[in-house]
Enzyme design. Sequence first.
Site, short mmCIF file in Angstrom:
data_model
loop_
_atom_site.label_atom_id
_atom_site.label_comp_id
_atom_site.label_asym_id
_atom_site.label_seq_id
_atom_site.Cartn_x
_atom_site.Cartn_y
_atom_site.Cartn_z
N SER A 6 0.85 -1.19 0.00
CA SER A 6 0.00 0.00 0.00
C SER A 6 0.88 1.24 0.00
CB SER A 6 -0.90 0.02 1.24
OG SER A 6 -1.56 1.26 1.37
N TYR A 53 -1.72 0.95 10.76
CA TYR A 53 -1.85 0.23 9.49
C TYR A 53 -0.67 0.54 8.57
CZ TYR A 53 -3.61 -0.79 4.78
OH TYR A 53 -3.75 -1.23 3.49
#
Length: 253
Positions: A146, A159
């Site tokens: 990501s 995250y």
Amino acid sequence: MKDAFGAPQSLLLLGGTSEIGLATARRLIARRTRTVWLAGRPSPGLTAAAESLRGLGDGVQVHTVPFDALDTESHEERLGKIFTEGDIDVVLLAFGVLGDQVRDESDPLSAVRVAQTNYTGAVSAGLVCAQALQAQGHGSLVVLSSVAGERPRRANFIYGSSKAGLDAFAQGLGDAMYGTGVHVMVVRPGFVRTRMTAGLAEAPLATTPEAVATAIELGLRRRSETVWVPGALRAVMSALRHVPRPLFRRLPV
């Protein structure tokens, strides 16, 4: 090689209900893939995903296998059995959890679950699959990272830090596999419109599972090592990476 030119005959999807993973499976089935393994926690969703893929064409075989990212002690046995059934051309590591930043900051055990799922579980499964691919002499391991890992933000640093660790691991694994016949590709999407991000404010350059799947297929054909989705994020993140921290804290990102 069976998996050459982005047209693999077989696919192992780790995270069998992943919307990006299933979009990729559909795209590959439309080309050449005829055997798909969906690895995930047993659920009606996993069963439905398998049925949906079976209906895409004659000769498409879809199997489900129990897999829990947090149960690392079972990875070698459960994933290893899949490779005894025949060669796997592409492994797509697509599992992960977003977590809840506000809750996780005040609940360390919840934060640890995010880290263990996104990083520790991925390290375990990634190594097991990379070793199996190396033993068979060919194959691609696609790791869904990501852009959040490029520079973790205040709004999602738990995250983001787990994805940063995963990204670094995958890059190192790619270097370790270089010359063995195993291709490792890191995919860095931005904000993707999925169930996981439903209800969140949409970030600029948002994309879809289908667009990520298209980029993955193209990356496989090109034997890319890193894929950004959309491609413009590469320049954006390159700039943000060098913004001084005092200024970065003030940016609405």
